[in-house]
Enzyme design. Structure first.
Site, PDB file in Angstrom:
ATOM      1  N   ARG A  46      57.988  55.517 -21.863  1.00 31.08           N
ATOM      2  CA  ARG A  46      58.430  54.559 -21.168  1.00 31.08           C
ATOM      3  C   ARG A  46      56.779  53.678 -20.272  1.00 31.08           C
ATOM      4  O   ARG A  46      56.761  52.919 -20.175  1.00 31.08           O
ATOM      5  CB  ARG A  46      58.743  55.796 -20.025  1.00 31.08           C
ATOM      6  CG  ARG A  46      59.289  55.021 -18.465  1.00 31.08           C
ATOM      7  CD  ARG A  46      60.010  55.651 -17.747  1.00 31.08           C
ATOM      8  NE  ARG A  46      60.206  57.375 -17.834  1.00 31.08           N
ATOM      9  CZ  ARG A  46      59.526  57.849 -16.955  1.00 31.08           C
ATOM     10  NH1 ARG A  46      58.335  57.103 -16.370  1.00 31.08           N
ATOM     11  NH2 ARG A  46      59.031  59.157 -17.172  1.00 31.08           N
ATOM     12  N   TYR A  98      67.168  31.232  -8.757  1.00 28.51           N
ATOM     13  CA  TYR A  98      68.493  31.621  -9.618  1.00 28.51           C
ATOM     14  C   TYR A  98      69.559  32.295  -9.175  1.00 28.51           C
ATOM     15  O   TYR A  98      69.059  33.050  -7.929  1.00 28.51           O
ATOM     16  CB  TYR A  98      67.751  32.067 -11.437  1.00 28.51           C
ATOM     17  CG  TYR A  98      68.975  33.167 -12.216  1.00 28.51           C
ATOM     18  CD1 TYR A  98      69.925  32.723 -12.890  1.00 28.51           C
ATOM     19  CD2 TYR A  98      68.796  34.753 -12.452  1.00 28.51           C
ATOM     20  CE1 TYR A  98      71.228  33.366 -13.473  1.00 28.51           C
ATOM     21  CE2 TYR A  98      69.463  35.402 -12.989  1.00 28.51           C
ATOM     22  CZ  TYR A  98      70.582  35.052 -13.057  1.00 28.51           C
ATOM     23  OH  TYR A  98      70.993  35.543 -14.161  1.00 28.51           O
ATOM     24  N   ASP A 170      58.462  32.082 -11.449  1.00 24.78           N
ATOM     25  CA  ASP A 170      59.423  32.460 -12.341  1.00 24.78           C
ATOM     26  C   ASP A 170      59.015  31.573 -13.322  1.00 24.78           C
ATOM     27  O   ASP A 170      59.277  29.476 -12.932  1.00 24.78           O
ATOM     28  CB  ASP A 170      61.051  32.562 -11.532  1.00 24.78           C
ATOM     29  CG  ASP A 170      61.292  32.678 -12.320  1.00 24.78           C
ATOM     30  OD1 ASP A 170      61.248  32.489 -14.121  1.00 24.78           O
ATOM     31  OD2 ASP A 170      63.023  33.331 -12.581  1.00 24.78           O
ATOM     32  N   LYS A 195      65.365  34.241 -22.829  1.00 24.30           N
ATOM     33  CA  LYS A 195      64.885  33.430 -22.800  1.00 24.30           C
ATOM     34  C   LYS A 195      64.332  32.320 -23.529  1.00 24.30           C
ATOM     35  O   LYS A 195      64.259  32.914 -24.800  1.00 24.30           O
ATOM     36  CB  LYS A 195      65.567  31.571 -21.590  1.00 24.30           C
ATOM     37  CG  LYS A 195      65.918  32.444 -19.972  1.00 24.30           C
ATOM     38  CD  LYS A 195      67.078  32.306 -20.456  1.00 24.30           C
ATOM     39  CE  LYS A 195      68.515  33.539 -19.767  1.00 24.30           C
ATOM     40  NZ  LYS A 195      68.000  34.924 -18.845  1.00 24.30           N
TER      41      LYS A 195
END
Ligand code: PLP
Length: 380
Positions: A46, A98, A170, A195
């Site tokens: 992690r 978004y 972003d 993406k």
């Protein structure tokens, strides 16, 4: 080193055991210590994993940042950024971001006491007027999703710096191949690596890229504390995808330019939104801050001639699907699908209509794509 070379080489050459050319996947949750306080730089996946570290070095190099954190999804990257702040802090952002980001801000964080201004960020006077003493972050998405509006990075980041607020961009739509927000002074960049960075629609992921050590330290602490880091397998997939970012982006864009022109000339299309068209109202800004136009576009379908469903049923090469940035072409309705969580009021305010169709242009042959659109756009 140029971006094309970085995307292939940076971070990948880490196997000293067998000299593997490709970064190995380290599917381990934990790492043993040789003695207390002595290990090989990793203790628990992690907090850190060599496969993920390779990806983080690679994307940081592409964006020109000091380092990055690869996360489980784009939304978890965005969530971690918002944990830089606390309830009561004010964030200025666009009214056409978004839908998932809007939902996190408006429906999750707002009820917890975070304050948001969702505004038209192209209007710099409005941006300035929204600043209060509690403004702690500017959240910029440019080009915006799905209407491809452009926010002036230099001007908005300048306003943010004067307000001593953090700026996060972003950069999912353009990728570092076509836009470098750190050149304009952004503090952090996020991507949905789902993406273009991965590019093959076979993984979900995100990344936060840090401009300096200060945000890096806090960001990496938060990603570990929140537990949103990316798995070694998914990190490996994104690292594989990112190597072909440059040729993919060139191919995506070449197709998108042709399709945008075709759509603009079609009688059943009312309007096309694409930064590579001279009809885009922000041509000067596009030239100033973007190195390319990308391959996302949207258009207004004349639904009195062709219904949305008929169009979506007839296209053969454009899957009716959310998401974007993969090698295959996709299309969808922001009103009914990707942005539905904004609700009718939010959608109307941002300029999205029931006739808006979003297209993620893939890398198939442009003639095939245009023939396909042409038959789907025929009125009955
Ligand atoms: N940012 C943008 C611009 C997006 O389009 C998306 C998803 O579509 C996200 C963030 C969220 O990413 P993810 O779906 O990987 O959580």
């Amino acid at each position: 080193m140029k971006l094309r070379t970085k995307s292939v080489h940076t971070g990948v050459n880490i196997d000293k055991t067998f000299n593997s050319v490709i970064t190995p996947i380290y599917p381990t949750s934990t790492f043993y210590f040789d003695e207390i306080g002595k290990n090989k730089g990793y203790d628990y996946t992690r907090s850190g994993n060599p496969t993920r570290a390779a990806l983080e070095a690679n994307i940081a190099a592409l964006e020109g940042g000091v380092n990055s954190s690869a996360t489980s999804t784009g939304m978890s990257a965005i969530t971690a950024c918002l944990f830089f702040l606390k309830p009561g802090d004010h964030i200025i952002t666009g009214d056409d971001i978004y839908g998932g980001t809007y939902r996190l801000f408006n429906a999750v964080l707002k009820p917890m006491g975070y304050k948001f201004s969702f505004i038209n960020m192209r209007d710099l006077k409005k941006v300035k007027a929204e600043v209060t003493k509690n403004t702690k972050m500017f959240w910029i998405e440019t080009p915006s999703n799905p209407l491809l509006n452009i926010v002036d990075l230099e001007a908005v980041i300048d306003i943010a710096k004067k307000a001593k607020a953090l700026t996060v961009v972003d950069n999912t739509f353009l990728s570092p191949y076509f836009q470098k927000p750190f050149e304009f002074g952004a503090d952090m960049i996020v991507h949905s690596t789902t993406k273009y960075l991965n590019g093959h629609s076979d993984v979900v992921g995100g990344v936060i890229v840090y401009a300096n050590k200060e945000v890096q330290e806090r960001g990496r602490y938060l990603v570990n504390a929140l537990g949103v880091s990316q798995s070694p397998y998914d990190s490996w997939l994104v690292l594989r995808g990112v190597k072909t970012l440059a040729p993919r982006m060139d191919a995506h864009q070449a197709n998108a330019i042709k399709i945008a022109h075709f759509l603009e000339s079609h009688k059943n299309v009312k309007k096309v939104y694409y930064p590579g068209l001279t009809s885009h109202p922000q041509g000067d800004l596009i030239k100033k801050q973007m190195k390319g136009f990308g391959a996302m576009l949207a258009f207004e379908l004349n639904t009195s001639k062709v219904s949305l469903n008929k169009f979506f049923k007839k296209v053969k090469y454009f899957a009716l699907a959310e998401s974007l940035g993969g090698v295959e072409s996709l299309t969808e309705s922001p009103w009914f699908m990707s942005h539905a969580s904004m609700g009718p009021e939010g959608l109307k305010a941002s300029g999205i209509t029931e006739e808006t169709v979003r297209v993620s242009v893939g890398i198939e042959d442009a003639d095939d794509l245009i023939d396909d659109l042409n038959q789907a756009l025929k009125g009955s």
